[in-house]
Design a protein around this motif. Structure first.
Motif, mmCIF file in Angstrom:
data_model
loop_
_atom_site.group_PDB
_atom_site.id
_atom_site.type_symbol
_atom_site.label_atom_id
_atom_site.label_comp_id
_atom_site.label_asym_id
_atom_site.label_seq_id
_atom_site.Cartn_x
_atom_site.Cartn_y
_atom_site.Cartn_z
ATOM 1 N N TRP A 110 0.846 -1.192 0.000
ATOM 2 C CA TRP A 110 0.000 0.000 0.000
ATOM 3 C C TRP A 110 0.886 1.248 0.000
ATOM 4 N N LEU A 111 0.264 2.356 -0.344
ATOM 5 C CA LEU A 111 0.973 3.635 -0.366
ATOM 6 C C LEU A 111 0.627 4.443 0.875
ATOM 7 N N GLU A 112 1.628 5.109 1.385
ATOM 8 C CA GLU A 112 1.401 6.134 2.417
ATOM 9 C C GLU A 112 2.220 7.332 1.998
ATOM 10 N N GLY A 113 1.540 8.394 1.598
ATOM 11 C CA GLY A 113 2.254 9.546 1.051
ATOM 12 C C GLY A 113 3.032 9.104 -0.171
ATOM 13 N N ASP A 114 4.313 9.399 -0.212
ATOM 14 C CA ASP A 114 5.108 9.002 -1.381
ATOM 15 C C ASP A 114 5.919 7.736 -1.102
ATOM 16 N N GLU A 115 5.500 6.991 -0.099
ATOM 17 C CA GLU A 115 6.209 5.757 0.225
ATOM 18 C C GLU A 115 5.348 4.527 -0.054
ATOM 19 N N LEU A 116 6.021 3.499 -0.520
ATOM 20 C CA LEU A 116 5.363 2.207 -0.741
ATOM 21 C C LEU A 116 5.705 1.285 0.420
ATOM 22 N N TYR A 117 4.711 0.631 0.947
ATOM 23 C CA TYR A 117 4.917 -0.331 2.031
ATOM 24 C C TYR A 117 4.658 -1.734 1.531
ATOM 25 N N LEU A 118 5.267 -2.671 2.215
ATOM 26 C CA LEU A 118 5.024 -4.088 1.934
ATOM 27 C C LEU A 118 5.056 -4.867 3.236
ATOM 28 N N VAL A 119 4.016 -5.600 3.480
ATOM 29 C CA VAL A 119 4.014 -6.582 4.564
ATOM 30 C C VAL A 119 4.166 -7.952 3.922
ATOM 31 N N LEU A 120 5.126 -8.711 4.377
ATOM 32 C CA LEU A 120 5.310 -10.092 3.916
ATOM 33 C C LEU A 120 4.865 -11.027 5.028
ATOM 34 N N ARG A 121 4.046 -11.999 4.681
ATOM 35 C CA ARG A 121 3.586 -12.972 5.672
ATOM 36 C C ARG A 121 4.050 -14.362 5.250
ATOM 37 N N GLY A 122 4.661 -15.073 6.185
ATOM 38 C CA GLY A 122 5.104 -16.434 5.850
ATOM 39 C C GLY A 122 4.950 -17.348 7.036
ATOM 40 N N GLY A 123 4.117 -18.369 6.921
ATOM 41 C CA GLY A 123 3.977 -19.358 7.987
ATOM 42 C C GLY A 123 3.535 -18.767 9.304
ATOM 43 N N GLY A 124 2.626 -17.803 9.226
ATOM 44 C CA GLY A 124 2.137 -17.195 10.445
ATOM 45 C C GLY A 124 2.991 -16.012 10.877
ATOM 46 N N ASP A 125 4.129 -15.834 10.254
ATOM 47 C CA ASP A 125 4.979 -14.683 10.545
ATOM 48 C C ASP A 125 4.623 -13.548 9.594
ATOM 49 N N ARG A 126 4.999 -12.372 9.962
ATOM 50 C CA ARG A 126 4.653 -11.225 9.134
ATOM 51 C C ARG A 126 5.855 -10.329 8.936
ATOM 52 N N GLY A 127 5.875 -9.711 7.765
ATOM 53 C CA GLY A 127 6.930 -8.755 7.499
ATOM 54 C C GLY A 127 6.359 -7.555 6.804
ATOM 55 N N ARG A 128 7.104 -6.524 6.681
ATOM 56 C CA ARG A 128 6.590 -5.305 6.076
ATOM 57 C C ARG A 128 7.731 -4.512 5.456
ATOM 58 N N TRP A 129 7.466 -3.886 4.353
ATOM 59 C CA TRP A 129 8.462 -3.036 3.719
ATOM 60 C C TRP A 129 7.854 -1.699 3.405
ATOM 61 N N GLY A 130 8.677 -0.793 3.080
ATOM 62 C CA GLY A 130 8.157 0.463 2.563
ATOM 63 C C GLY A 130 9.069 1.048 1.553
ATOM 64 N N GLY A 131 8.569 1.856 0.795
ATOM 65 C CA GLY A 131 8.949 2.641 -0.347
ATOM 66 C C GLY A 131 10.368 2.564 -0.701
ATOM 67 N N ALA A 132 10.955 3.355 -0.225
ATOM 68 C CA ALA A 132 12.339 3.252 -0.177
ATOM 69 C C ALA A 132 12.665 2.532 1.119
ATOM 70 N N HIS A 133 11.636 1.956 1.752
ATOM 71 C CA HIS A 133 11.851 1.242 3.012
ATOM 72 C C HIS A 133 11.660 -0.240 2.840
ATOM 73 N N GLN A 134 12.311 -0.989 3.614
ATOM 74 C CA GLN A 134 11.810 -2.339 3.863
ATOM 75 C C GLN A 134 11.620 -2.445 5.362
ATOM 76 N N LEU A 135 10.396 -2.606 5.775
ATOM 77 C CA LEU A 135 10.080 -2.825 7.179
ATOM 78 C C LEU A 135 9.606 -4.251 7.285
ATOM 79 N N CYS A 136 9.935 -4.935 8.340
ATOM 80 C CA CYS A 136 9.353 -6.245 8.556
ATOM 81 C C CYS A 136 8.934 -6.354 10.003
ATOM 82 N N ILE A 137 7.687 -6.687 10.249
ATOM 83 C CA ILE A 137 7.208 -6.840 11.609
ATOM 84 C C ILE A 137 6.632 -8.234 11.754
ATOM 85 N N ILE A 138 7.143 -8.973 12.681
ATOM 86 C CA ILE A 138 6.687 -10.348 12.884
ATOM 87 C C ILE A 138 5.831 -10.405 14.140
#
Ligand code: VL7
Length: 138
Positions: A110-138
């Motif tokens: 999804w977009l927030e302002g001029d940043e792109l985010y990404l949440v990655l989910r694998g096997g019940g775990d979760r990750g997240r990225w953003g725009g010029a970011h990669q965020l991962c939250i498990i």
């Protein structure tokens, strides 16, 4: 009308990527190298058709799909699993479900302002990225 996320996005933040990789069974040595990567996401969006390429110094990963159409995805060069994947817009979020060996696997962009985010989910775990970011939250 849906959001347009096409473009070339540089990772700037990356949180808990290692835990995401652990959930997919990626070996220690690969995780140590992969964790240092500053990846780039190249997204082409043409109506319902998408091509996403994750570009890095180690390897690239490409996937092409149409909104609402199930496709067979092999995560080649990643964890090399076969998934039946489907991507849909849920509101302004682009949500992928990757049915296969891992439960609750998928990702959301999804977009927030001029940043792109990404949440990655694998096997019940979760990750997240953003725009010029990669965020991962498990
Ligand atoms: C997300 C990597 C870790 C193995 C190599 C690391 C190479 C660069 O699902 C993805 O993107 C979606 C959503 O944007 C579109 O296809 C790919 C890459 C996650 C998983 C596995 C580590 C080995 C990283 C390719």
């Amino acid at each position: 009308m849906s959001v347009n996320i096409s473009g070339t996005w540089d990772m700037v933040i990356n949180v808990n990527f290692d835990a995401y990789m652990v959930s997919l069974g990626i070996d220690f040595a690969t995780r140590k190298v992969a964790g240092l990567l500053k990846t780039q996401k190249v997204i082409e969006q043409d109506g319902q058709f998408f091509t996403m390429t994750t570009v890095s110094a180690l390897r690239n990963y490409k996937s092409s799909f149409k909104i609402g159409e199930e496709f067979e995805e092999v995560t080649k060069g990643l964890d090399n699993r076969k998934c039946q994947s489907q991507v849909n817009w849920i509101g302004d979020k682009l949500v992928c479900v990757q049915k296969g060996e891992k439960r609750d696997r998928g990702w959301t962009h999804w977009l927030e302002g001029d940043e792109l985010y990404l949440v990655l989910r694998g096997g019940g775990d979760r990750g997240r990225w953003g725009g010029a970011h990669q965020l991962c939250i498990i």
